[in-house]
Write a protein that holds these residues in place. Structure first.
Motif, PDB file in Angstrom:
ATOM      1  N   HIS A   1      75.264 -51.410 -10.566  1.00  0.00           N
ATOM      2  CA  HIS A   1      74.144 -51.634 -11.474  1.00  0.00           C
ATOM      3  C   HIS A   1      72.871 -51.879 -10.665  1.00  0.00           C
ATOM      4  CE1 HIS A   1      74.447 -55.945 -10.654  1.00  0.00           C
ATOM      5  NE2 HIS A   1      75.716 -55.937 -11.043  1.00  0.00           N
ATOM      6  N   LEU A   2      71.745 -52.042 -11.350  1.00  0.00           N
ATOM      7  CA  LEU A   2      70.458 -52.145 -10.655  1.00  0.00           C
ATOM      8  C   LEU A   2      70.379 -53.371  -9.759  1.00  0.00           C
ATOM      9  CD1 LEU A   2      67.726 -50.909 -13.164  1.00  0.00           C
ATOM     10  CD2 LEU A   2      69.391 -49.629 -11.810  1.00  0.00           C
ATOM     11  N   GLY A   3      71.087 -54.437 -10.124  1.00  0.00           N
ATOM     12  CA  GLY A   3      71.117 -55.612  -9.258  1.00  0.00           C
ATOM     13  C   GLY A   3      71.718 -55.296  -7.904  1.00  0.00           C
ATOM     14  N   HIS A   4      72.790 -54.501  -7.901  1.00  0.00           N
ATOM     15  CA  HIS A   4      73.375 -54.061  -6.630  1.00  0.00           C
ATOM     16  C   HIS A   4      72.378 -53.231  -5.825  1.00  0.00           C
ATOM     17  CE1 HIS A   4      77.420 -54.165  -8.928  1.00  0.00           C
ATOM     18  NE2 HIS A   4      77.446 -55.176  -8.079  1.00  0.00           N
ATOM     19  N   LEU A   5      71.644 -52.372  -6.522  1.00  0.00           N
ATOM     20  CA  LEU A   5      70.821 -51.371  -5.829  1.00  0.00           C
ATOM     21  C   LEU A   5      69.678 -51.974  -5.043  1.00  0.00           C
ATOM     22  CD1 LEU A   5      70.758 -48.536  -8.503  1.00  0.00           C
ATOM     23  CD2 LEU A   5      71.740 -48.400  -6.207  1.00  0.00           C
ATOM     24  N   VAL A   6      69.264 -53.192  -5.361  1.00  0.00           N
ATOM     25  CA  VAL A   6      68.226 -53.851  -4.555  1.00  0.00           C
ATOM     26  C   VAL A   6      68.618 -53.808  -3.083  1.00  0.00           C
ATOM     27  CG1 VAL A   6      67.110 -56.054  -4.023  1.00  0.00           C
ATOM     28  CG2 VAL A   6      67.418 -55.370  -6.404  1.00  0.00           C
ATOM     29  N   GLU A   7      69.859 -54.179  -2.812  1.00  0.00           N
ATOM     30  CA  GLU A   7      70.326 -54.259  -1.425  1.00  0.00           C
ATOM     31  C   GLU A   7      70.450 -52.894  -0.765  1.00  0.00           C
ATOM     32  OE1 GLU A   7      74.522 -55.488   0.535  1.00  0.00           O
ATOM     33  OE2 GLU A   7      73.443 -57.070  -0.549  1.00  0.00           O
ATOM     34  N   TYR A   8      71.047 -51.937  -1.477  1.00  0.00           N
ATOM     35  CA  TYR A   8      71.312 -50.642  -0.852  1.00  0.00           C
ATOM     36  C   TYR A   8      70.026 -49.852  -0.663  1.00  0.00           C
ATOM     37  CZ  TYR A   8      75.917 -52.239  -1.921  1.00  0.00           C
ATOM     38  OH  TYR A   8      77.039 -53.022  -1.969  1.00  0.00           O
ATOM     39  N   ILE A   9      69.090 -49.997  -1.586  1.00  0.00           N
ATOM     40  CA  ILE A   9      67.787 -49.352  -1.412  1.00  0.00           C
ATOM     41  C   ILE A   9      67.031 -50.013  -0.270  1.00  0.00           C
ATOM     42  CG2 ILE A   9      65.511 -49.080  -2.495  1.00  0.00           C
ATOM     43  CD1 ILE A   9      66.968 -48.475  -5.128  1.00  0.00           C
ATOM     44  N   GLN A  10      67.064 -51.340  -0.198  1.00  0.00           N
ATOM     45  CA  GLN A  10      66.405 -52.040   0.903  1.00  0.00           C
ATOM     46  C   GLN A  10      66.963 -51.579   2.250  1.00  0.00           C
ATOM     47  OE1 GLN A  10      67.411 -56.188   1.576  1.00  0.00           O
ATOM     48  NE2 GLN A  10      65.313 -56.670   2.121  1.00  0.00           N
ATOM     49  N   THR A  11      68.286 -51.542   2.346  1.00  0.00           N
ATOM     50  CA  THR A  11      68.905 -51.138   3.610  1.00  0.00           C
ATOM     51  C   THR A  11      68.573 -49.700   3.955  1.00  0.00           C
ATOM     52  OG1 THR A  11      70.765 -52.554   2.937  1.00  0.00           O
ATOM     53  CG2 THR A  11      71.044 -51.247   4.933  1.00  0.00           C
ATOM     54  N   ASP A  12      68.677 -48.815   2.978  1.00  0.00           N
ATOM     55  CA  ASP A  12      68.443 -47.395   3.216  1.00  0.00           C
ATOM     56  C   ASP A  12      67.008 -47.147   3.680  1.00  0.00           C
ATOM     57  OD1 ASP A  12      69.536 -44.529   2.797  1.00  0.00           O
ATOM     58  OD2 ASP A  12      67.636 -44.500   1.714  1.00  0.00           O
ATOM     59  N   ILE A  13      66.052 -47.835   3.075  1.00  0.00           N
ATOM     60  CA  ILE A  13      64.648 -47.670   3.497  1.00  0.00           C
ATOM     61  C   ILE A  13      64.492 -48.098   4.949  1.00  0.00           C
ATOM     62  CG2 ILE A  13      62.303 -48.566   3.178  1.00  0.00           C
ATOM     63  CD1 ILE A  13      62.899 -48.699   0.169  1.00  0.00           C
ATOM     64  N   TRP A  14      65.091 -49.238   5.307  1.00  0.00           N
ATOM     65  CA  TRP A  14      64.959 -49.716   6.688  1.00  0.00           C
ATOM     66  C   TRP A  14      65.606 -48.737   7.664  1.00  0.00           C
ATOM     67  CZ3 TRP A  14      67.816 -51.782  10.884  1.00  0.00           C
ATOM     68  CH2 TRP A  14      67.054 -52.500  11.814  1.00  0.00           C
ATOM     69  N   VAL A  15      66.786 -48.248   7.317  1.00  0.00           N
ATOM     70  CA  VAL A  15      67.486 -47.300   8.185  1.00  0.00           C
ATOM     71  C   VAL A  15      66.666 -46.027   8.357  1.00  0.00           C
ATOM     72  CG1 VAL A  15      69.495 -45.768   8.318  1.00  0.00           C
ATOM     73  CG2 VAL A  15      69.798 -48.183   7.737  1.00  0.00           C
ATOM     74  N   ARG A  16      66.149 -45.485   7.258  1.00  0.00           N
ATOM     75  CA  ARG A  16      65.356 -44.257   7.346  1.00  0.00           C
ATOM     76  C   ARG A  16      64.095 -44.484   8.181  1.00  0.00           C
ATOM     77  NH1 ARG A  16      66.546 -40.103   3.668  1.00  0.00           N
ATOM     78  NH2 ARG A  16      68.157 -40.600   2.125  1.00  0.00           N
ATOM     79  N   ALA A  17      63.468 -45.647   8.007  1.00  0.00           N
ATOM     80  CA  ALA A  17      62.250 -45.931   8.774  1.00  0.00           C
ATOM     81  C   ALA A  17      62.555 -46.010  10.267  1.00  0.00           C
ATOM     82  CB  ALA A  17      61.623 -47.237   8.285  1.00  0.00           C
ATOM     83  N   MET A  18      63.644 -46.688  10.605  1.00  0.00           N
ATOM     84  CA  MET A  18      63.979 -46.825  12.024  1.00  0.00           C
ATOM     85  C   MET A  18      64.377 -45.476  12.635  1.00  0.00           C
ATOM     86  SD  MET A  18      63.279 -49.951  12.536  1.00  0.00           S
ATOM     87  CE  MET A  18      63.994 -50.379  14.118  1.00  0.00           C
ATOM     88  N   LYS A  19      65.052 -44.646  11.854  1.00  0.00           N
ATOM     89  CA  LYS A  19      65.374 -43.296  12.338  1.00  0.00           C
ATOM     90  C   LYS A  19      64.100 -42.478  12.528  1.00  0.00           C
ATOM     91  CE  LYS A  19      70.085 -42.741  10.478  1.00  0.00           C
ATOM     92  NZ  LYS A  19      70.960 -42.012   9.528  1.00  0.00           N
ATOM     93  N   ALA A  20      63.155 -42.615  11.580  1.00  0.00           N
ATOM     94  CA  ALA A  20      61.908 -41.856  11.673  1.00  0.00           C
ATOM     95  C   ALA A  20      61.088 -42.264  12.878  1.00  0.00           C
ATOM     96  CB  ALA A  20      61.088 -42.035  10.394  1.00  0.00           C
ATOM     97  N   MET A  21      61.304 -43.493  13.354  1.00  0.00           N
ATOM     98  CA  MET A  21      60.602 -43.960  14.553  1.00  0.00           C
ATOM     99  C   MET A  21      61.315 -43.548  15.834  1.00  0.00           C
ATOM    100  SD  MET A  21      59.460 -47.780  13.377  1.00  0.00           S
ATOM    101  CE  MET A  21      59.077 -48.059  11.642  1.00  0.00           C
ATOM    102  N   GLY A  22      62.413 -42.808  15.695  1.00  0.00           N
ATOM    103  CA  GLY A  22      63.075 -42.245  16.864  1.00  0.00           C
ATOM    104  C   GLY A  22      64.273 -43.017  17.365  1.00  0.00           C
ATOM    105  N   HIS A  23      64.713 -44.052  16.634  1.00  0.00           N
ATOM    106  CA  HIS A  23      65.852 -44.839  17.079  1.00  0.00           C
ATOM    107  C   HIS A  23      67.166 -44.196  16.623  1.00  0.00           C
ATOM    108  CE1 HIS A  23      62.964 -47.774  18.309  1.00  0.00           C
ATOM    109  NE2 HIS A  23      62.544 -47.987  17.077  1.00  0.00           N
ATOM    110  N   THR A  24      68.236 -44.506  17.319  1.00  0.00           N
ATOM    111  CA  THR A  24      69.567 -44.029  16.962  1.00  0.00           C
ATOM    112  C   THR A  24      70.194 -45.068  16.035  1.00  0.00           C
ATOM    113  OG1 THR A  24      69.803 -42.886  19.087  1.00  0.00           O
ATOM    114  CG2 THR A  24      71.822 -43.331  17.829  1.00  0.00           C
ATOM    115  N   VAL A  25      70.291 -44.734  14.774  1.00  0.00           N
ATOM    116  CA  VAL A  25      70.741 -45.702  13.768  1.00  0.00           C
ATOM    117  C   VAL A  25      71.948 -45.134  13.017  1.00  0.00           C
ATOM    118  CG1 VAL A  25      70.033 -47.196  11.865  1.00  0.00           C
ATOM    119  CG2 VAL A  25      68.312 -46.360  13.474  1.00  0.00           C
TER     120      VAL A  25
END
Length: 682
Positions: free
Chosen positions: A24-48
């Motif tokens: 449900h949407l309550g769960h998605l707060v966490e997975y969206i937060q994590t996914d955004i951070w992972v994508r950002a760190m990958k976009a900065m060139g890190h191996t994630v």
């Protein structure tokens, strides 16, 4: 301060969703937060590497499978498939999504336990518990109710009273009963296995103090637990139980099973090990004691005790590395209140996807999320306004206002020189702060910085008025202005790509660039061929939100409400509408900024309308045979502004201009020049 540029090897996890119900949407707060951070760190060139799994063990799953008439294995397989579909629908991009009911997890859980046992961190003692003689099992606290031993309140669970807030053992309840069978349980003694957590007190107090390990609010909470004194942790459960057997128990004694919270965090390791076996990644490089890689857990604040005390102690005692940091977040409320089935605000991921674009929610959550553990609120009216204003009205509008001129006048080719290099340098320089905000998990700050850049682009377009320049035949100047605008749009898509991966990918194709990696923000698109522009995002419509809420409402509540409303509501006839129907139509005074014929559409005129929003609306109207376009420029007209955007061959129409028709003659409804732009007609 800028984000680190050195390449880092990072392993990231989100908490494991329990395999007995939907996302449900309550769960998605966490997975969206994590996914955004992972994508950002990958976009900065890190191996994630981002791994997760279903938490697939425990009594609750065993009972759920029994109620459904299937095996626990069938139950968890069905739920896992549904979870993966929901996550994919919101563009959560795991490198591996696995299950705790796996051979890797069994092997690692037993290995960790065996090492802890050999080091003297495991002991046994007899425990008295409530036992359901009808079901033949010991009752976890959530499966027993009774009267509070302190205040006498009825129907309280076996661990704490919701009336007086007392805590107690389930065996202390008065008149207890099993919620599984309604029978009266008996007290029965059983041998249990314990992890000697107090032996790690000194280690944990030092570990939790390490800079960057925990948020201050979490550290302060742990300090309270340290002051109260750590207690040994019961890590065993009696049969019947769906989980892994504890190894090396004495012959002749009943089987014992790992409590679900022992093997659940080991599931992080197991999911990664499964990925390693398929891809060649080195498991030991990430999990050995002296690993130089980074390990981050994203979790809800309600499970900090397990992740910040038990889990690092287990890893330390078994000779593995411990997490670099644990990032906790708060809960989700909807419209300022706890999610509710009766109000239709307990919204499942699949229900949301039936009605709305997943990137709306990704952006809205990002605009609310910071590095704190504060709860966030999904205000559905604010959600609609923010997405429409920021994404449609500001960001996408930059491309839609500029691309047409480039294709019409310059065959899709941008100018060779940049007319406003200083402005572009400001936008590019802002990328350092945006990158740092992403790295610090300050997503709300990142979105504010990005929207400030979008505002600059729209201010530049409004100041230079390419539609007016085009009317005057100044096509070189139009190309120059639109080249600046599309270069800014390019930077915005780079900055927004961790939040809006699908929009960014569509924009990448339109801009005809190979990648939106963060470092490419320094590239200028000059003498560059862009591809045809297709609509990138439509506005959030209130009726779609209402439909989502209606679908989410508990069926019993919906039936009750329907019955309650049958008594006194007069029924409108087919020939009439009610005042509520009329009130749904939003009409505003619009100023015609530009009007032109549409090539290939003899009946259409294309309008750019100022209705008092941050940017003009694009509207197509089938009145070409009644008006020369230049006669309508500068006029005040009425625009219906809450129609769903209509995708047409020539672009998206974002409203409707009111006209009157009689005997085949059509006239646009024109208003006096004194009427204020954006005024609402009532």
């Amino acid at each position: 301060m800028t984000a680190s540029t050195a390449n880092r090897k990072i392993l990231v996890t989100s908490a494991l969703p329990y395999a007995n119900g939907p996302i449900h949407l309550g769960h998605l707060v966490e997975y969206i937060q994590t996914d955004i951070w992972v994508r950002a760190m990958k976009a900065m060139g890190h191996t994630v590497t981002y791994v997760c799994a279903d938490d697939a063990h425990g009594t609750a799953i065993m009972l759920k499978a029994e109620a459904n008439g299937i095996s626990p294995e069938e139950q968890i397989a069905t739920v896992k498939a549904a979870h993966e579909q929901d996550f994919a629908g919101f563009f959560i991009d795991f490198d591996n999504y696995y299950s705790t009911h796996s051979p890797e997890n069994e092997q690692l859980s037993q290995e960790i336990y065996t090492k802890l046992e050999a080091a003297g961190y495991i002991f046994t003692k007899d425990v008295e518990q409530l036992f359901d003689t009808k079901k033949g099992l010991f009752l976890a606290d959530r499966f027993v109710k009774g009267e509070c031993p302190e205040c006498g309140a009825k129907d309280q669970y076996g661990d704490n009273c919701e009336v007086c807030s007392s805590t107690y053992n389930a065996t202390e309840l008065k008149n207890p009963y099993s919620t599984l069978s309604d029978s009266t349980p008996v007290i029965k003694s059983s041998k249990h296995y314990f992890f000697d957590l107090p032996k790690f007190d000194t280690f944990l107090q030092s570990w939790t103090k390490s800079e960057g390990r925990l948020q201050s609010a979490i550290y302060n909470k742990l300090s309270e637990w340290f002051q109260a004194g750590l207690a040994p942790w019961d890590i065993s459960r009696d049969a019947p139980y769906f989980g892994f057997k504890i190894p090396n128990t004495p012959a002749g004694e009943p089987d014992k099973y790992f409590y679900v919270w022992l093997d659940a965090p080991v599931g992080y390791m197991a999911s990664f090990k499964n990925l390693c076996s398929r891809t060649g990644l080195d498991f030991d490089e990430y999990w050995q004691k002296d690993s130089s890689t980074e390990l981050y857990h994203f979790i809800g604040k309600d499970i900090v005790y397990f992740h910040a005390l038990f889990w690092p102690a287990m890893l330390e005692g078994a000779g593995f590395r411990t997490p670099t940091a644990i990032n906790a977040h708060g809960f989700l409320t909807v419209n300022g209140e706890k999610m509710s089935k009766s109000r239709g605000t307990f919204i499942q991921a699949a229900t949301y996807l039936n009605h709305l674009n997943p990137e709306y929610l990704r952006y809205y959550f990002a605009s609310k999320l910071s590095a704190s553990v504060e709860d966030i609120n999904l205000d559905l009216d604010d959600f609609m306004q923010k997405v429409n204003s920021d994404l449609v009205g500001k960001v996408v509008n930059i491309a839609s206002r500029s691309a047409g001129f480039i294709h019409k006048n310059n065959a899709g080719k941008l100018a060779q020189h940049l007319a406003e290099p200083v402005l572009l340098e400001e936008i590019i320089a802002c990328g350092d702060d945006i990158a740092q905000a992403y790295q610090d998990r300050e997503f709300s700050r990142a979105t504010r910085l990005i929207m400030a850049c979008a505002d600059k682009a729209n201010e530049y377009i409004d100041a230079n008025k390419p539609w007016a320049l085009n009317k005057e035949g100044k096509t070189d100047e139009v190309q120059a202005v639109c080249t600046v605008a599309l270069n800014i749009f390019h930077k915005l898509m780079i900055y927004l790509s961790p939040i809006l991966p699908q929009l960014a990918e569509n924009a990448r194709r339109f801009l005809n660039v190979e990648t939106l990696q963060f470092a490419t923000r320094h590239r200028l698109l000059l003498d560059h061929q862009i591809n045809p522009f297709n609509p990138l995002m439509s506005r959030v419509e209130k009726d779609k939100i209402n439909a989502m809420i209606d679908e989410s409402k508990d069926s019993l509540a919906a039936t009750t409400a329907s019955n309650d409303n049958k008594q006194a509501t007069p029924q409108a006839t087919a020939a009439h509408i009610g005042i509520d129907d009329f009130a749904k139509v939003e009409m505003k005074v619009a100023h015609v900024l530009s009007c032109s014929r549409v090539q290939g559409a003899d009946k259409l005129l294309q309008f750019s309308l100022d209705i008092g929003e941050d940017s003009p609306r694009n509207v197509f109207s089938g009145i070409a045979k009644f008006y020369e376009p230049e006669t309508l420029v500068g006029k005040k007209v009425i625009c219906v502004t809450n129609l769903a955007p209509r995708k047409m061959k020539f672009g998206i129409s974002e409203g409707m201009i009111l006209s009157a028709e009689k005997e085949g003659k059509l006239s646009v409804v024109l208003l006096p020049d004194t009427m204020p732009i954006g005024a609402t007609l009532a």
